[in-house]
Scaffold this active site. Structure first.
Site, PDB file in Angstrom:
ATOM      1  N   GLN A 100       0.992  -1.123   0.005  1.00 35.98           N
ATOM      2  CA  GLN A 100      -0.113   0.101  -0.018  1.00 35.98           C
ATOM      3  C   GLN A 100       0.881   1.270   0.119  1.00 35.98           C
ATOM      4  O   GLN A 100       0.381   2.295  -0.196  1.00 35.98           O
ATOM      5  CB  GLN A 100      -0.833  -0.036   1.112  1.00 35.98           C
ATOM      6  CG  GLN A 100      -1.708  -1.201   1.228  1.00 35.98           C
ATOM      7  CD  GLN A 100      -2.313  -1.347   2.746  1.00 35.98           C
ATOM      8  OE1 GLN A 100      -3.424  -0.686   2.980  1.00 35.98           O
ATOM      9  NE2 GLN A 100      -1.799  -2.020   3.344  1.00 35.98           N
ATOM     10  N   ASN A 101       2.418   0.907   0.310  1.00 35.56           N
ATOM     11  CA  ASN A 101       3.318   2.030   0.131  1.00 35.56           C
ATOM     12  C   ASN A 101       3.526   2.635  -1.209  1.00 35.56           C
ATOM     13  O   ASN A 101       3.488   1.963  -2.121  1.00 35.56           O
ATOM     14  CB  ASN A 101       4.350   1.844   0.936  1.00 35.56           C
ATOM     15  CG  ASN A 101       4.074   1.359   2.376  1.00 35.56           C
ATOM     16  OD1 ASN A 101       2.913   1.540   2.814  1.00 35.56           O
ATOM     17  ND2 ASN A 101       4.861   0.444   3.055  1.00 35.56           N
ATOM     18  N   HIS A 118      -1.545   1.361  -4.170  1.00 37.66           N
ATOM     19  CA  HIS A 118      -1.900   2.921  -4.351  1.00 37.66           C
ATOM     20  C   HIS A 118      -1.155   3.740  -5.202  1.00 37.66           C
ATOM     21  O   HIS A 118      -1.029   4.819  -4.818  1.00 37.66           O
ATOM     22  CB  HIS A 118      -1.809   3.400  -2.733  1.00 37.66           C
ATOM     23  CG  HIS A 118      -3.180   2.633  -2.008  1.00 37.66           C
ATOM     24  ND1 HIS A 118      -2.854   2.617  -0.607  1.00 37.66           N
ATOM     25  CD2 HIS A 118      -4.221   2.230  -2.261  1.00 37.66           C
ATOM     26  CE1 HIS A 118      -3.984   2.042  -0.130  1.00 37.66           C
ATOM     27  NE2 HIS A 118      -4.641   1.967  -1.159  1.00 37.66           N
ATOM     28  N   CYS A 150       2.147  21.720 -21.664  1.00 33.76           N
ATOM     29  CA  CYS A 150       1.232  22.486 -21.540  1.00 33.76           C
ATOM     30  C   CYS A 150       1.386  23.383 -20.195  1.00 33.76           C
ATOM     31  O   CYS A 150       0.185  24.323 -20.094  1.00 33.76           O
ATOM     32  CB  CYS A 150       0.093  21.823 -21.648  1.00 33.76           C
ATOM     33  SG  CYS A 150      -0.783  20.903 -20.059  1.00 33.76           S
ATOM     34  N   THR A 188       0.676  -3.173   8.768  1.00 27.86           N
ATOM     35  CA  THR A 188      -0.579  -2.570   8.170  1.00 27.86           C
ATOM     36  C   THR A 188      -1.561  -2.878   9.020  1.00 27.86           C
ATOM     37  O   THR A 188      -1.710  -4.020   9.776  1.00 27.86           O
ATOM     38  CB  THR A 188      -1.233  -3.214   6.954  1.00 27.86           C
ATOM     39  OG1 THR A 188      -2.256  -2.608   6.396  1.00 27.86           O
ATOM     40  CG2 THR A 188      -0.946  -4.532   6.513  1.00 27.86           C
TER      41      THR A 188
HETATM   42 ZN    ZN Z   1       0.405  18.833 -20.025  1.00 32.23          ZN
END
Ligand code: ZN
Length: 249
Positions: A100-101, A118, A150, A188
């Site tokens: 999960q790390n 994750h 962008c 965990t």
């Molecule tokens: Zn971009």
């Protein structure tokens, strides 16, 4: 404790397919505080304001105040427990890890078959044009990082609270779980769904669980409980496996 270590090593020796399931507790000894603990990331940044994709889309610059700290965990180094798991994989005792790390520490320790449930801080994506960037390039440029195409702010490929688990990660973890008969659950508290269902799934298919936790949570689900720090328990376990396979047991 020695008895539990011996029992765990025996279980591993008899097993056909062993996998591990890890969480934040395995990285605390590498200096990464559990995000949910006192002083952890989520005690200082409200997850609803900083940990959701909605929050990121509304105000990425604000969320990057938290992400600056999050990506700083890339400086951490794997501990003896991570190394022990990598050694077990190399020796053919362990088939893979579902973690999960997002901190890359299993890979840095040398583990190869790692499913990042994750996501991780290894890569970033521009939500506007979809262009990907690596952690290395992000760390060389300005923070918060902008898309080279962008100029929108980049988002790390970690799963935010309101995001789905990536389909690829789900498929890879199903593949690992298939036919597994022993699961090492380490560091965990098994509280975050759907990752938290993994121990129950393994148990449901008749597998056995070795729990490695400072404060065990699985109760009757666990066949063996190694209560203690991740580094100590895993080092002792690997030592016992080595003694056992060299016939000294
Ligand atoms: Zn971009």
């Amino acid at each position: 404790m020695t008895d539990s270590i011996t029992q765990a090593a025996r279980l591993l020796k008899k097993a056909k397919k062993v996998i591990a399931f890890t969480g934040a507790g395995v990285s605390t000894e590498s200096g990464i505080p559990d995000f949910r603990s006192k002083g952890g990331l989520w005690s200082r940044f409200d997850p609803m304001e900083y940990g959701t994709i909605g929050a990121f889309r509304r105000n990425p610059a604000k969320v990057w105040k938290m992400l600056v700290e999050l990506i700083d965990i890339a400086r951490a180094k794997p501990n003896a427990g991570h190394l022990a798991l990598a050694e077990m994989e190399k020796a053919g005792v362990l088939q893979g890890i579902i973690t999960q790390n997002i901190d890359l520490l299993h890979q840095k320790a040398g583990s190869r078959n790692v499913v990042e449930f994750h996501g991780s801080i290894e890569s970033f994506t521009c939500l506007d044009c979809g262009r990907g960037s690596s952690l290395a390039s992000v760390r060389q440029g300005q923070i918060p990082p902008v898309c080279p195409d962008c100029h929108s702010l980049l988002k790390p490929d970690v799963v935010f609270f309101d995001e789905q688990i990536p389909i690829q990660a789900l498929a890879q973890s199903e593949e690992l779980l298939a036919g597994a008969d022993v699961l090492i659950v380490a560091g965990t508290s098994c509280q975050v769904p759907p990752a938290s269902f993994i121990p129950a799934q393994l148990h449901g298919q008749g597998g056995k669980i070795i729990e490695v936790n400072l404060e065990p949570v699985l109760g009757g689900f666990a066949e063996v409980v190694l209560q203690g720090t991740f580094t100590k328990m895993m080092t002792e376990l690997v030592g016992q496996i080595e003694r056992s396979s060299s016939g000294k047991l």
